[in-house]
Write an enzyme that holds these catalytic residues in place. Structure first.
Site, PDB file in Angstrom:
ATOM      1  N   ASP A   4       0.794  -1.242   0.000  1.00  0.00           N
ATOM      2  CA  ASP A   4       0.000   0.000   0.000  1.00  0.00           C
ATOM      3  C   ASP A   4       0.824   1.289   0.000  1.00  0.00           C
ATOM      4  O   ASP A   4       0.279   2.367  -0.194  1.00  0.00           O
ATOM      5  CB  ASP A   4      -0.982  -0.002   1.196  1.00  0.00           C
ATOM      6  CG  ASP A   4      -0.280  -0.170   2.560  1.00  0.00           C
ATOM      7  OD1 ASP A   4      -0.899  -0.774   3.465  1.00  0.00           O
ATOM      8  OD2 ASP A   4       0.870   0.280   2.710  1.00  0.00           O
TER       9      ASP A   4
ATOM     10  N   HIS B  10       6.480  -8.000  -1.397  1.00  0.00           N
ATOM     11  CA  HIS B  10       5.410  -8.403  -2.324  1.00  0.00           C
ATOM     12  C   HIS B  10       5.085  -7.331  -3.356  1.00  0.00           C
ATOM     13  O   HIS B  10       4.027  -7.384  -3.980  1.00  0.00           O
ATOM     14  CB  HIS B  10       4.145  -8.790  -1.537  1.00  0.00           C
ATOM     15  CG  HIS B  10       4.352  -9.960  -0.647  1.00  0.00           C
ATOM     16  ND1 HIS B  10       3.536 -10.250   0.409  1.00  0.00           N
ATOM     17  CD2 HIS B  10       5.312 -10.921  -0.658  1.00  0.00           C
ATOM     18  CE1 HIS B  10       3.974 -11.361   1.024  1.00  0.00           C
ATOM     19  NE2 HIS B  10       5.060 -11.767   0.397  1.00  0.00           N
TER      20      HIS B  10
ATOM     21  N   CYS C 283       5.849  -3.383 -17.446  1.00  0.00           N
ATOM     22  CA  CYS C 283       5.514  -3.690 -18.844  1.00  0.00           C
ATOM     23  C   CYS C 283       5.757  -5.178 -19.116  1.00  0.00           C
ATOM     24  O   CYS C 283       6.838  -5.690 -18.833  1.00  0.00           O
ATOM     25  CB  CYS C 283       6.384  -2.838 -19.775  1.00  0.00           C
ATOM     26  SG  CYS C 283       6.140  -3.283 -21.508  1.00  0.00           S
TER      27      CYS C 283
ATOM     28  N   ALA D 296      -1.900  -2.506  16.794  1.00  0.00           N
ATOM     29  CA  ALA D 296      -0.551  -1.949  16.582  1.00  0.00           C
ATOM     30  C   ALA D 296      -0.525  -0.453  16.879  1.00  0.00           C
ATOM     31  O   ALA D 296       0.458   0.063  17.441  1.00  0.00           O
ATOM     32  CB  ALA D 296      -0.112  -2.221  15.140  1.00  0.00           C
TER      33      ALA D 296
HETATM   34  C1  BV8 Z   1       6.728 -18.231  -3.532  1.00  0.00           C
HETATM   35  C2  BV8 Z   1      -0.032 -10.183  -3.423  1.00  0.00           C
HETATM   36  C3  BV8 Z   1       8.049 -19.773  -4.546  1.00  0.00           C
HETATM   37  C4  BV8 Z   1      -1.385 -10.010  -3.849  1.00  0.00           C
HETATM   38  C5  BV8 Z   1       0.482 -11.789  -1.801  1.00  0.00           C
HETATM   39  C6  BV8 Z   1       2.652 -24.526   1.135  1.00  0.00           C
HETATM   40  C7  BV8 Z   1       3.509 -24.289   2.171  1.00  0.00           C
HETATM   41  C8  BV8 Z   1       4.333 -23.174   2.185  1.00  0.00           C
HETATM   42  C9  BV8 Z   1       4.292 -22.268   1.133  1.00  0.00           C
HETATM   43  C10 BV8 Z   1       3.419 -22.514   0.116  1.00  0.00           C
HETATM   44  C11 BV8 Z   1       2.608 -23.624   0.096  1.00  0.00           C
HETATM   45  N1  BV8 Z   1       1.875 -23.580  -1.027  1.00  0.00           N
HETATM   46  C12 BV8 Z   1       2.201 -22.456  -1.740  1.00  0.00           C
HETATM   47  C13 BV8 Z   1       3.149 -21.830  -1.048  1.00  0.00           C
HETATM   48  C14 BV8 Z   1       3.820 -20.620  -1.414  1.00  0.00           C
HETATM   49  C15 BV8 Z   1       2.912 -19.409  -1.208  1.00  0.00           C
HETATM   50  C16 BV8 Z   1       2.318 -19.382   0.171  1.00  0.00           C
HETATM   51  O1  BV8 Z   1       2.962 -19.004   1.116  1.00  0.00           O
HETATM   52  N2  BV8 Z   1       1.048 -19.762   0.276  1.00  0.00           N
HETATM   53  C17 BV8 Z   1       0.427 -19.764   1.589  1.00  0.00           C
HETATM   54  C18 BV8 Z   1      -0.914 -19.040   1.526  1.00  0.00           C
HETATM   55  C19 BV8 Z   1       0.308 -21.204   2.047  1.00  0.00           C
HETATM   56  N3  BV8 Z   1       3.821 -18.306  -1.347  1.00  0.00           N
HETATM   57  C20 BV8 Z   1       4.059 -17.841  -2.570  1.00  0.00           C
HETATM   58  O2  BV8 Z   1       3.511 -18.233  -3.579  1.00  0.00           O
HETATM   59  C21 BV8 Z   1       5.126 -16.753  -2.654  1.00  0.00           C
HETATM   60  N4  BV8 Z   1       6.048 -17.127  -3.668  1.00  0.00           N
HETATM   61  O3  BV8 Z   1       6.710 -18.942  -2.573  1.00  0.00           O
HETATM   62  O4  BV8 Z   1       7.428 -18.502  -4.611  1.00  0.00           O
HETATM   63  C22 BV8 Z   1       8.664 -20.016  -5.803  1.00  0.00           C
HETATM   64  C23 BV8 Z   1       9.827 -20.755  -5.786  1.00  0.00           C
HETATM   65  C24 BV8 Z   1      10.425 -21.023  -6.945  1.00  0.00           C
HETATM   66  C25 BV8 Z   1       9.877 -20.571  -8.128  1.00  0.00           C
HETATM   67  C26 BV8 Z   1       8.715 -19.847  -8.148  1.00  0.00           C
HETATM   68  C27 BV8 Z   1       8.100 -19.541  -6.967  1.00  0.00           C
HETATM   69  C28 BV8 Z   1       4.499 -15.431  -3.007  1.00  0.00           C
HETATM   70  C29 BV8 Z   1       3.792 -14.907  -1.803  1.00  0.00           C
HETATM   71  C30 BV8 Z   1       3.254 -13.523  -2.105  1.00  0.00           C
HETATM   72  C31 BV8 Z   1       1.836 -13.657  -2.485  1.00  0.00           C
HETATM   73  N5  BV8 Z   1       1.261 -12.346  -2.669  1.00  0.00           N
HETATM   74  N6  BV8 Z   1      -0.095 -10.665  -2.078  1.00  0.00           N
HETATM   75  C32 BV8 Z   1      -1.844  -8.651  -3.444  1.00  0.00           C
HETATM   76  O5  BV8 Z   1      -1.489  -8.175  -2.351  1.00  0.00           O
HETATM   77  O6  BV8 Z   1      -2.580  -8.111  -4.244  1.00  0.00           O
HETATM   78  S1  BV8 Z   1       0.261 -12.454  -0.276  1.00  0.00           S
HETATM   79  C33 BV8 Z   1      -0.801 -11.548   0.680  1.00  0.00           C
HETATM   80  O7  BV8 Z   1      -0.705 -12.123   1.983  1.00  0.00           O
HETATM   81  C34 BV8 Z   1      -0.417 -10.083   0.889  1.00  0.00           C
HETATM   82  O8  BV8 Z   1       0.665  -9.680   0.105  1.00  0.00           O
HETATM   83  C35 BV8 Z   1      -0.022 -10.013   2.335  1.00  0.00           C
HETATM   84  O9  BV8 Z   1       1.063  -9.211   2.468  1.00  0.00           O
HETATM   85  C36 BV8 Z   1       0.312 -11.436   2.617  1.00  0.00           C
HETATM   86  C37 BV8 Z   1       0.341 -11.813   4.064  1.00  0.00           C
HETATM   87  O10 BV8 Z   1      -0.891 -11.441   4.649  1.00  0.00           O
HETATM   88  P1  BV8 Z   1      -0.803 -10.519   5.965  1.00  0.00           P
HETATM   89  O11 BV8 Z   1      -0.069  -9.290   5.606  1.00  0.00           O
HETATM   90  O12 BV8 Z   1      -0.308 -11.319   7.091  1.00  0.00           O
HETATM   91  O13 BV8 Z   1      -2.306 -10.111   6.142  1.00  0.00           O
HETATM   92  P2  BV8 Z   1      -3.496 -10.984   6.777  1.00  0.00           P
HETATM   93  O14 BV8 Z   1      -4.772 -10.309   6.420  1.00  0.00           O
HETATM   94  O15 BV8 Z   1      -3.288 -12.427   6.439  1.00  0.00           O
HETATM   95  O16 BV8 Z   1      -3.271 -10.845   8.351  1.00  0.00           O
HETATM   96  C38 BV8 Z   1      -3.455  -9.594   8.975  1.00  0.00           C
HETATM   97  C39 BV8 Z   1      -3.014  -9.773  10.404  1.00  0.00           C
HETATM   98  O17 BV8 Z   1      -3.099  -8.516  11.057  1.00  0.00           O
HETATM   99  C40 BV8 Z   1      -3.897 -10.736  11.190  1.00  0.00           C
HETATM  100  O18 BV8 Z   1      -3.064 -11.605  11.933  1.00  0.00           O
HETATM  101  C41 BV8 Z   1      -4.699  -9.822  12.116  1.00  0.00           C
HETATM  102  O19 BV8 Z   1      -4.947 -10.434  13.361  1.00  0.00           O
HETATM  103  C42 BV8 Z   1      -3.756  -8.676  12.303  1.00  0.00           C
HETATM  104  N7  BV8 Z   1      -4.383  -7.388  12.604  1.00  0.00           N
HETATM  105  C43 BV8 Z   1      -5.533  -6.883  12.093  1.00  0.00           C
HETATM  106  N8  BV8 Z   1      -5.718  -5.637  12.584  1.00  0.00           N
HETATM  107  C44 BV8 Z   1      -4.660  -5.357  13.391  1.00  0.00           C
HETATM  108  C45 BV8 Z   1      -3.802  -6.472  13.404  1.00  0.00           C
HETATM  109  N9  BV8 Z   1      -2.663  -6.507  14.111  1.00  0.00           N
HETATM  110  C46 BV8 Z   1      -2.336  -5.415  14.827  1.00  0.00           C
HETATM  111  N10 BV8 Z   1      -3.110  -4.300  14.853  1.00  0.00           N
HETATM  112  C47 BV8 Z   1      -4.269  -4.243  14.162  1.00  0.00           C
HETATM  113  N11 BV8 Z   1      -5.028  -3.135  14.215  1.00  0.00           N
END
Ligand code: BV8
Length: 247
Positions: free
Chosen positions: A107, A122, A130, A234
């Site tokens: 963001d 990310h 491009c 936070a």
């Molecule tokens: C890669 C872009 C490898 C989109 C995003 C199995 C096991 C392990 C890994 C994997 C698997 N299967 C697949 C994978 C890999 C995969 C992955 O991790 N999947 C997960 C879901 C299982 N990862 C990938 O694909 C990554 N690439 O591994 O490549 C590779 C190797 C070789 C060759 C090719 C590739 C790429 C990961 C990036 C994906 N893109 N976003 C977009 O944003 O438009 S991920 C998406 O989730 C966001 O980017 C975000 O940043 C990310 C994490 O989410 P959080 O930021 O944690 O947000 P969330 O809502 O989940 O949580 C918010 C938290 O805040 C909560 O805990 C809440 O309680 C808390 N909260 C809320 N309010 C407050 C607060 N805390 C404090 N104060 C508050 N007020």
């Protein structure tokens, strides 16, 4: 009101004596600015089947739909401002001799708050790439006049965002791994700690002897692993920690 007296004496001492601090943030740090999180209630993943949209396949099959999702998010983000939590992290950059902010967020609010020593794991929703030339440029046009947008060369532009199954920017993740290995303290703020490889950074830090403090509205899969897990907003906890360090 959250009382950070729960930041134990060990946590305060670790921060007071820290020479090298790393901060890992997720969507939760921006929640109090009005940015929807991904996995929480009303989160992005719920309303927009985002798991399907944030993939190269989705973009390949329907670039218009994926761009409509990002255009909607950019319009939502445009008026939003950093919150108190972002501002504390920006001041922490100046407080510690060595500092790195590692964000999963796209963001741009950390930059608006003033952080410079940072990596975006990310990508960034205000940058486009491009498909033909690979060139990355800033693009703040909101709403987009043309969906999908085109490069001057005529090729289609994509969001400069890392989708699922895509590799993270090499320099960014290497810098993050180095910080996780070298930091004395890691603050982990507002991440559900499920997305890899970002979610492994606090584990690496802990394994290398860093004092790891988690700040989250709820427990996460790493809450039992970190040194301290502070439950609350936070925007409440970070200012309290900063005040504690002044005492
Ligand atoms: C890669 C872009 C490898 C989109 C995003 C199995 C096991 C392990 C890994 C994997 C698997 N299967 C697949 C994978 C890999 C995969 C992955 O991790 N999947 C997960 C879901 C299982 N990862 C990938 O694909 C990554 N690439 O591994 O490549 C590779 C190797 C070789 C060759 C090719 C590739 C790429 C990961 C990036 C994906 N893109 N976003 C977009 O944003 O438009 S991920 C998406 O989730 C966001 O980017 C975000 O940043 C990310 C994490 O989410 P959080 O930021 O944690 O947000 P969330 O809502 O989940 O949580 C918010 C938290 O805040 C909560 O805990 C809440 O309680 C808390 N909260 C809320 N309010 C407050 C607060 N805390 C404090 N104060 C508050 N007020």
């Amino acid at each position: 009101m959250v009382f950070v007296y729960r930041l134990m004496k060990a946590g305060k001492d670790a921060l007071v004596s820290a020479k090298n601090v790393a901060v890992l943030t997720g969507a939760g740090i921006s929640a109090e600015s009005g940015v929807p999180t991904f996995r929480g209630e009303g989160g992005l993943w719920r309303n927009f089947r985002a798991e399907e949209l944030a993939t190269p396949e989705a973009f390949e099959n329907n670039p218009k739909l994926v761009w409509e999702w990002y255009d909607w998010r950019r319009q939502l983000l445009k008026p939003l401002k950093p919150n108190k939590g972002h501002e504390v992290i920006a001041r922490f950059e100046k407080r510690f001799p060595e500092f790195l902010l590692i964000t999963q967020n796209v963001d741009g609010l950390h930059q608006k708050a003033g952080n410079k020593k940072m990596v975006e794991l990310h990508g960034n929703i205000w940058k486009v790439r491009c498909l033909k030339e690979g060139k990355v440029t800033d693009n703040f046009e909101t709403p987009l006049s043309k969906i999908p947008p085109s490069c001057e060369c005529g090729a289609m532009l994509r969001p400069h965002i890392v989708w699922f199954g895509e590799s993270l920017p090499y320099d960014a993740i290497q810098t993050a791994y180095r910080a996780a290995n070298e930091c004395d303290v890691m603050l982990v703020v507002g991440t559900s700690a499920v997305v890899q490889p970002a979610a492994s950074l606090p584990i690496i830090a802990k394994e290398h002897g860093a004092y790891v403090i988690e700040i989250n509205a709820e427990e996460t899969p790493i809450s039992d692993i970190v040194n301290e897990s502070l439950i609350g907003k936070a925007g409440d906890i970070l200012p309290e920690i900063e005040r504690l360090l002044e005492m």
